[in-house]
Every structure is written in structure tokens, then in C-alpha cells.
Scaffold this motif. Structure first.
Motif, PDB file in Angstrom:
ATOM      1  N   ARG A  46      43.349  33.434  39.786  1.00  0.00           N
ATOM      2  CA  ARG A  46      43.128  33.975  41.036  1.00  0.00           C
ATOM      3  C   ARG A  46      43.895  33.570  42.002  1.00  0.00           C
ATOM      4  NH1 ARG A  46      38.348  32.686  41.546  1.00  0.00           N
ATOM      5  NH2 ARG A  46      38.063  31.593  43.269  1.00  0.00           N
ATOM      6  N   SER A  68      40.581  31.997  36.485  1.00  0.00           N
ATOM      7  CA  SER A  68      39.768  32.911  36.719  1.00  0.00           C
ATOM      8  C   SER A  68      39.428  33.768  35.327  1.00  0.00           C
ATOM      9  CB  SER A  68      40.233  33.772  37.717  1.00  0.00           C
ATOM     10  OG  SER A  68      39.339  35.107  38.106  1.00  0.00           O
ATOM     11  N   ASP A 127      37.965  39.910  36.530  1.00  0.00           N
ATOM     12  CA  ASP A 127      36.793  40.542  37.575  1.00  0.00           C
ATOM     13  C   ASP A 127      37.191  41.878  37.934  1.00  0.00           C
ATOM     14  OD1 ASP A 127      35.204  41.071  39.644  1.00  0.00           O
ATOM     15  OD2 ASP A 127      35.115  39.048  40.491  1.00  0.00           O
ATOM     16  N   PRO A 186      38.506  41.470  41.913  1.00  0.00           N
ATOM     17  CA  PRO A 186      38.569  39.999  42.434  1.00  0.00           C
ATOM     18  C   PRO A 186      38.620  39.666  44.106  1.00  0.00           C
ATOM     19  CG  PRO A 186      40.673  40.936  41.587  1.00  0.00           C
ATOM     20  CD  PRO A 186      39.739  41.864  41.382  1.00  0.00           C
TER      21      PRO A 186
END
Length: 552
Positions: free
Chosen positions: A253, A309, A312, A315
Motif C-alpha cells: 500500500r 497489504s 482491498d 484501498p
């Protein structure tokens, strides 16, 4: 650039590109310009995810000298030059500084040699670039000049600073739109809010893409001979496990912030972080990650921090990410004295990283350095299925060129380029001004922002004088720009306008009355009821809240 699903379902394409970020847009532009029949599907809005979340710098690859990777430097230099030829109004030369110290890798002598090598390797960096946008040569500046530009770093004992030039993209989202407009001009069909659900095959060969129109919850098929997966972190949604899990199948991330101060004038400044960092690919280990302070619309973008990470769907930075970053910035540059209230915007994206289980030290992720093009047929998968694992915005056009060469070599039956190897025209067309030249004088920001498409915005003003009214002046935004985004660029929400079609939300959260005016213009155009109009405004404010940005 009108959103017309019938154009997808009613014909057969050579290539369907999945993903409307920078790599998908560059691929559509390159391949359509080479004569292929191309369709592009984006499940959200164009340039909505990682491609929009960056420090906006087109790097020439100076840092790659520490890897001894001249090939990667050349890829970056060529691709940067292509961007500067394509949309010069969206790019400015960016002088970059890094303080020198001691007599080692950060010493004046070593940095002077690095700058000379960089200039030699990039001798053709300005070929075809307008004179006002050309990048200068690197040099070492004195300690006195360094302290004048970067006040407050005397305790670091700088001996001077290395100065070189990269390029700053003023609007990464508009650059993606520029590529899509050029692709459409070559016959490509691009649509947003259409998800590629599955791939239909005949035997072992791609036959079509099963797609869903997310705005109307309808499924249809797009016939094609090849599928090019440019979905970024979401590649496996369409292709499943594409391998490399033990080496580089992980994600990091990446977080940048924008703060309400301009620290160093027109200069971007690189300062070493305080924590140790191990770059497994570097021939010369520098020891610490650099933080860049980039001038941005009177403010400063700062980044980047990386944390391991998982995927997602959307994110976003956490409050902890931003607080950690602020603390680090205040450590490495004490005069900053930043607090959470100084953050006006934040970026967060997912980038490829090495598996932490095999990294040779350090808690920070080590990023994958090279983009990869995966031919699924070579891995026992479908013939006509390629995936792109892109790592840098800068090199997207170079990756697209490589794709064109690979597709040409595959010689899949039925795919014929109209002009093999020609590729698209890189030159930016002058922005013709429709009607009264007074419009250009009054609305210079439109020519700068929209480039080749500026004439279409001015045409709306000529037909409807009320469209020339300003919704706000800082940043400048007219009603015509909102109407153009809806009519010609598939904007279907206030978020599309604020974050990806205009300059309105690029540096800070707009005031509620401004958002309400944008929503009002869209409501009249799209037939929204009052409840929907209000919801659209709240959605934008909620998005800024998720970025951990204080509301105005």
C-alpha cells in the motif's frame, strides 16, 4: 468517447483491454493507433484506482543507476518523452534537488558523475518536445544555494545539492483521458462502469468476454480474438492465480499526502528517511528510502510510504498511516512542524512488491522494479490471453509498445494490423478555438487542461452563453466543463467530475456550495431527483473523510 454499450455488443474486436488505468489506456492508444480493432472495459471510472494515486512525476530513471539498469532508464526516458509530446499542456519541467554530504555515495563527486551519466544516457530526452517544456541538464549547486532553497537543513551538514530535471504531470487523470480520446480517434471503443465477468473460449482459444453493465445490471458478450488484462492489482479477478506468489505476487500500500504549504518553491526535494531500507535489486545499497517533497498547486505533495497489504477493493490510507508519515516528515525535516490539520489530500494505491518472507532484511516492502507481460498460453492457459503487471506510470507507453510487438509476433488468425509497426501519432494537435477568441483569453485553463479537446468545451460555451459561468475560480471550473464531462467523457457522478475530469478536487476538498452547484448542473443534464442530487454531494464528502482529510 460517448458511453454506448451497443458498440460493444454489435461487432467483433481484435483485442479487448480490461482496465482503464494508465496501462490499459496506453495499450488501447498504442494498439488502436497500430490498426487493431480495440475495446476497453473499466469496471469503475477511468483512472480511479492506483493510476490516480502517485507523486505525479514522470521519472527519467536517475535512481536506476544504483541498479546498473541502463535498459530501464532508457524505457523511462522514451516513455516520458512520449508523454511530453502527446500532451505538453499537462506537463511541466520539474527541477529536483537532493542534498550532498560527505565523500561517499552522497558526496559531490559521486553525484556529479551520476548526473553526467544521466545526461549522457538521456541525450535524446527533448526530441520532439516543445521548447518551453524541455528538460535541462543536471549539475551540482553550492552549499549556499542548497541552504537558500532548503532552509533549516544545516544540522545535516550538506556540502551542496545535486540538481536534475524530471517532468511533473499536472493532472494524471486528464492524461489518461487524453490517451483514451486518442484511442477513440483511431476507432477504439472505451466504456466505464462495465465489468469483465468471464472469458468464453472455443477449445483453448479466446472467443469473447462476458461483460456486465454495472449501471443497468445487464450482461452481454464482447466478441474478440485476444484479451489484454490491465486490471492492476485486480488481475486475478479475471485470470485466477497468475503465479509468482513466492517471488512477487504480493502488494504494498503506497501512501502520499498533500499539505497546505509550499516548502521549496518550484523545486522537488528528496530527503532521506530515518529508518533503514534494503533494496534487494540495488548494486549500490543506499541504506534509506527517499521522501520526495513535490510542489503541487501552491501546496506540497510528500511521499511515499509503503506497507505490506492484501487486496482491498478500495484501498485507502488509515489515520495511522498519515500520522506515521507526518512524524517521519517532521523527523527528517524539522522546520516542517506538520500536524494532521495541515493535510488537505491523500493518495493511496496498491503496487507490486516482493514477498516479505523472502526479503533480505528490513520491515518495509521492497517493490518490484520491472513491469511484466504474461502470456497465459505459455503457462498452459488460453491462447490469446495476455496480462500486464505494470509497476510505473512513467513507463506505461513503453509497455504498450512491447505489447504491440508481442501481439504482432503471435500472429493469431484473423488479427491483421492496417499498418504494421507504424504505431500512433505522438504529436499533440493544437487546441483549435471555436468561435470568439475572447473565450481563449478568458478561459486559458481550459486549453491547458483539455489540450486537443479544448475546442469541444468552447463549442458548448458558444451554443449556451450561460455555460461560460464559473462555478468556482480557485481552481477555475465552468459549467461547460461539467457539461462536457457528462456529454463526451462518460461522467455519471459528482465524484467522476471532482476527482477525475476536472481540477476541482485534486488538492483539497471543495466547499459544499461548490459541490452543490456541480451536482445541480449534472442533475439538469441527467434527470436526477433532489434526493439523488443530495446523495451525490454526500458521497464526495464521504470519500474525503475516508482519506482522513479534515473537512472544510
Amino acid at each position: 468517447m460517448k458511453r454506448d454499450i451497443r458498440k460493444l455488443a454489435g461487432r467483433a474486436f481484435d483485442i479487448v483491454v480490461v482496465g482503464g488505468g494508465i496501462h490499459g489506456a496506453a495499450a488501447a492508444y498504442q494498439l488502436a493507433g497500430a490498426g487493431y480493432a480495440v475495446a476497453l472495459l473499466e469496471k469503475d471510472d477511468f483512472c480511479q484506482a492506483t493510476s490516480a494515486n502517485s507523486l505525479k512525476i514522470l521519472h527519467g530513471g536517475l535512481r536506476y543507476l544504483q541498479h546498473g539498469n541502463i535498459g530501464r532508464m532508457r524505457d523511462s526516458i522514451r516513455s516520458r518523452r512520449d508523454f511530453m509530446q502527446l500532451a505538453p499542456s499537462l506537463i511541466e519541467p520539474l527541477p529536483c534537488l537532493m542534498p550532498t554530504s560527505g565523500h561517499g555515495l552522497r558526496g559531490r563527486l559521486v553525484m556529479r558523475i551520476a548526473l553526467l551519466l544521466n545526461d549522457f544516457i538521456s541525450l535524446d530526452r527533448n526530441r520532439g518536445v516543445p521548447p518551453a517544456k524541455r528538460l535541462g541538464r543536471g549539475r551540482i549547486i553550492s552549499r549556499r544555494d542548497c541552504l537558500r532553497i532548503i532552509p533549516g537543513i544545516e544540522p545535516m551538514r550538506p556540502t551542496g545539492a545535486a540538481l536534475w530535471y524530471d517532468a511533473l504531470i499536472l493532472n494524471t487523470e486528464r492524461m489518461v483521458m487524453q490517451l483514451l480520446h486518442r484511442a477513440a480517434g483511431c476507432g477504439a471503443v472505451a466504456v466505464n462502469y462495465v465489468k469483465a465477468v468471464d472469458i468464453a473460449a472455443a477449445g483453448n482459444r479466446v472467443q469473447s468476454v462476458v461483460a456486465e453493465d454495472l449501471l443497468h445490471q445487464e450482461q452481454f458478450s464482447v466478441a474478440c480474438r485476444m484479451v489484454l488484462n490491465c486490471a492492476g492489482p485486480w488481475l486475478p479477478e479475471l485470470t485466477g492465480d497468475i503465479g509468482d506468489k513466492g517471488e512477487n505476487g504480493c502488494l504494498a500500500r503506497a501512501v502520499n499526502i498533500v499539505v497546505n504549504r509550499n516548502f521549496f518553491g518550484r523545486y522537488a526535494v528528496g530527503l532521506e528517511g530515518s529508518s533503514e531500507f534494503v533494496d534487494r535489486d540495488a548494486l549500490v545499497r543506499r541504506g534509506k528510502r527517499l521522501f520526495f517533497f513535490v510542489p503541487w498547486r501552491g501546496q506540497t505533495m510528500i511521499g511515499t510510504t509503503y506497507t505490506h497489504s492484501s487486496l482491498d477493493e478500495r484501498p485507502r490510507p488509515s489515520a495511522g498511516d498519515i500520522r506515521t508519515m507526518i512524524a517521519e516528515i517532521n523527523r527528517i525535516y524539522p522546520p516542517a512542524q506538520l500536524g494532521i490539520a495541515d493535510v488537505t489530500y491523500s493518495h493511496c494505491g496498491l503496487v507490486p512488491a516482493y514477498n516479505p518472507a523472502i526479503e533480505d532484511g528490513g520491515a518495509e516492502p521492497c517493490l518490484v522494479k520491472h513491469s511484466a507481460i504474461i502470456d497465459h498460453e505459455e503457462r498452459g492457459g488460453l491462447r490469446g490471453m495476455l496480462s500486464v503487471k505494470g509497476v510505473k506510470y512513467t513507463t506505461a507507453i513503453e509497455v504498450a509498445r512491447q505489447l504491440e510487438r508481442i501481439i504482432g509476433r503471435k500472429n493469431i488468425a484473423g488479427i491483421q494490423t492496417l499498418s504494421p509497426g507504424r504505431g500512433p501519432d505522438r504529436k499533440s494537435a493544437p487546441a483549435a478555438m471555436a468561435g470568439d477568441t475572447d473565450l481563449h483569453r478568458r478561459f486559458g485553463h481550459i486549453a491547458d487542461t483539455y489540450g486537443d479537446q479544448a475546442a469541444a468545451v468552447f463549442k458548448i460555451m458558444n451554443h449556451d452563453p450561460a455555460a461560460a459561468d464559473f462555478i468556482c475560480t480557485a481552481p477555475p471550473l465552468t459549467r461547460a466543463e461539467v457539461l462536457y464531462a457528462v456529454r463526451e467523457e462518460m461522467a455519471v457522478s459528482v465524484s467522476d467530475i471532482v476527482f477525475r475530469r476536472t481540477e476541482l478536487g485534486s488538492g483539497r476538498c471543495p466547499l459544499r456550495p461548490v459541490l452543490e452547484q456541480v451536482a445541480s448542473v449534472m442533475a439538469a443534464e441527467l434527470g436526477w431527483q433532489p434526493q439523488e442530487t443530495a446523495r451525490q454531494v454526500e458521497d464526495v464528502l464521504h470519500t474525503y473523510g475516508r482519506m482522513c482529510v479534515p473537512q472544510p
